[in-house]
Design an enzyme around this catalytic site. Structure first.
Site, PDB file in Angstrom:
ATOM      1  N   LYS A  26       0.448   3.507  -2.896  1.00  0.00           N
ATOM      2  CA  LYS A  26      -0.700   4.428  -3.017  1.00  0.00           C
ATOM      3  C   LYS A  26      -0.272   5.887  -2.906  1.00  0.00           C
ATOM      4  CE  LYS A  26      -3.713   0.845  -1.054  1.00  0.00           C
ATOM      5  NZ  LYS A  26      -4.443   0.399   0.159  1.00  0.00           N
ATOM      6  N   TYR A  64      -4.635   3.475   8.091  1.00  0.00           N
ATOM      7  CA  TYR A  64      -5.979   2.904   8.218  1.00  0.00           C
ATOM      8  C   TYR A  64      -6.624   3.317   9.539  1.00  0.00           C
ATOM      9  CZ  TYR A  64      -3.940   0.234   4.430  1.00  0.00           C
ATOM     10  OH  TYR A  64      -3.322  -0.111   3.274  1.00  0.00           O
ATOM     11  N   TYR A 105      -3.855  -2.381 -10.234  1.00  0.00           N
ATOM     12  CA  TYR A 105      -3.718  -2.177  -8.786  1.00  0.00           C
ATOM     13  C   TYR A 105      -2.863  -3.280  -8.131  1.00  0.00           C
ATOM     14  CZ  TYR A 105      -5.026  -2.159  -3.855  1.00  0.00           C
ATOM     15  OH  TYR A 105      -4.972  -2.169  -2.476  1.00  0.00           O
ATOM     16  N   VAL A 107       1.050  -3.762   3.800  1.00  0.00           N
ATOM     17  CA  VAL A 107       0.979  -5.072   4.462  1.00  0.00           C
ATOM     18  C   VAL A 107       2.225  -5.931   4.239  1.00  0.00           C
ATOM     19  CG1 VAL A 107      -1.538  -5.275   4.632  1.00  0.00           C
ATOM     20  CG2 VAL A 107      -0.365  -6.138   2.600  1.00  0.00           C
ATOM     21  N   SER A 139       0.796  -1.238   0.000  1.00  0.00           N
ATOM     22  CA  SER A 139       0.000   0.000   0.000  1.00  0.00           C
ATOM     23  C   SER A 139       0.823   1.280   0.000  1.00  0.00           C
ATOM     24  CB  SER A 139      -0.936   0.015   1.204  1.00  0.00           C
ATOM     25  OG  SER A 139      -2.070  -0.744   0.897  1.00  0.00           O
TER      26      SER A 139
HETATM   27  N1  GLU Z   1      -2.348  -5.202  -1.977  1.00  0.00           N
HETATM   28  C1  GLU Z   1      -2.893  -5.072  -0.653  1.00  0.00           C
HETATM   29  C2  GLU Z   1      -4.400  -5.212  -0.714  1.00  0.00           C
HETATM   30  O1  GLU Z   1      -4.967  -4.639  -1.592  1.00  0.00           O
HETATM   31  C3  GLU Z   1      -2.518  -3.749  -0.074  1.00  0.00           C
HETATM   32  C4  GLU Z   1      -2.990  -3.551   1.347  1.00  0.00           C
HETATM   33  C5  GLU Z   1      -1.945  -2.920   2.213  1.00  0.00           C
HETATM   34  O2  GLU Z   1      -0.765  -2.934   1.922  1.00  0.00           O
HETATM   35  O3  GLU Z   1      -2.321  -2.397   3.287  1.00  0.00           O
HETATM   36  O4  GLU Z   1      -5.015  -5.889   0.070  1.00  0.00           O
END
Ligand code: GLU
Length: 301
Positions: free
Chosen positions: A64, A236, A188, A254, A61
């Site tokens: 992003k 988050y 994505y 993650v 993530s």
């Molecule tokens: N590729 C992961 C997902 O979409 C990213 C989530 C993350 O890194 O927090 O679930």
């Protein structure tokens, strides 16, 4: 600074509760939870690091942040039509709020919001072109061409990412996704599978510290806004806790990475694969707290 990083690494190496490695992406499940690396790119150009700071990991993530920078450059304020900028207070992959708010995700850093951002920069392009632009952006920001996408990780998530598929289809049902969900999701999953070491990640975040000499990838006004989003939404439903404990904007993934910006001072990256209950690196968060305490760096004075 080197002594601080060595101390942080020593503390992390000795920790017995290391959190839990993400297993919902099978390819990530096998990563060694003992890994720990930290790197700091200072405003004066020095880069210091300790531990496994040169081992590439899945940034997930944290990608992003880069897609948000590209999308703001491409669409400007039009981006905010399809995605909000409020903290969600919900899990990274939650669908609850999305239904309540008619398919417009709360912010660009929860999964639904990031999928909407990817969809926006994909418009008019092939996924391959969009991913090429993302890699060019990251490589230029880091000043390093040896940054790649791990296809096995992308395929692994593609085969199992049913929650993300649900989010994408739900947004499409609300007319908030311009491309076919499969195309947007493919892009994505691949953006999440970019791999970088902590050193590369710290270097790639220099554009957000807005120091003289740092690469200028976006305007100063936009840097402030991206940092604001990281502060409010980068962790988050633990974003408030991270702001309280660390006091600097950051974005977690993650894969166990966290990118943190100390405006005007440094770009910092840490990697420890074990996650806490909110899906953020457990020891990574503790390391950032330790670093902020020892340096006194905070955006709150
Ligand atoms: N590729 C992961 C997902 O979409 C990213 C989530 C993350 O890194 O927090 O679930």
């Amino acid at each position: 600074m080197q002594a601080i990083l060595d101390r942080i690494t020593e503390t992390a190496r000795a920790a017995t509760d290391r959190g839990k490695v993400a297993t919902y992406i099978p390819e990530l499940a096998g990563v060694d939870p003992q890994r720990f690396g930290i790197a700091v790119a200072l405003a004066d150009g020095q880069v210091l690091h300790a531990g496994d700071a040169q081992v590439p990991f899945s940034i997930q993530s944290i990608s992003k942040v880069f897609t948000l920078a590209i999308a703001l450059g491409r669409l400007g304020d039009r981006l905010w039509k399809g995605v909000g900028r409020e903290p969600s207070g919900q899990a990274f992959n939650s669908i609850l709020q999305l239904e309540h708010e008619h398919g417009r995700p709360r912010n660009p850093f929860i999964n639904a919001g990031a999928i909407a951002v990817t969809d926006a920069i994909l418009a008019g392009h092939k996924p391959r072109e969009m991913l090429g632009e993302l890699l060019r952006f990251i490589r230029t920001a880091a000043g390093d061409d040896d940054i790649h996408i791990n296809d096995a990780v992308a395929r692994s998530e593609q085969a199992t990412g049913h929650r993300n598929m649900a989010l994408a289809h739900f947004m499409r049902a609300h007319g908030n996704l311009a491309n076919a969900p499969e195309l947007t999701l493919g892009a994505y999953f691949h953006q999440c599978a970019v791999e970088m070491s902590a050193v590369q990640l710290a270097l790639s975040g220099r554009f957000l510290m807005a120091a003289p000499g740092a690469p200028r990838m976006v305007s100063p006004a936009r840097v402030r806004r991206i940092n604001a989003m990281m502060m409010m939404c980068g962790h988050y439903d633990a974003s408030g806790d991270f702001a309280y404990r660390v006091g600097l904007p950051g974005k977690s993934g993650v894969g166990g990475g966290i990118l943190v910006v100390a405006p005007g001072r440094a770009s910092i990256a840490v990697w420890s694969p074990g996650l806490n209950a909110q899906g953020n690196s457990k020891l990574g968060t503790e390391a950032m707290e330790h670093l902020a305490r020892e340096t006194g760096w905070s955006v709150f004075g």
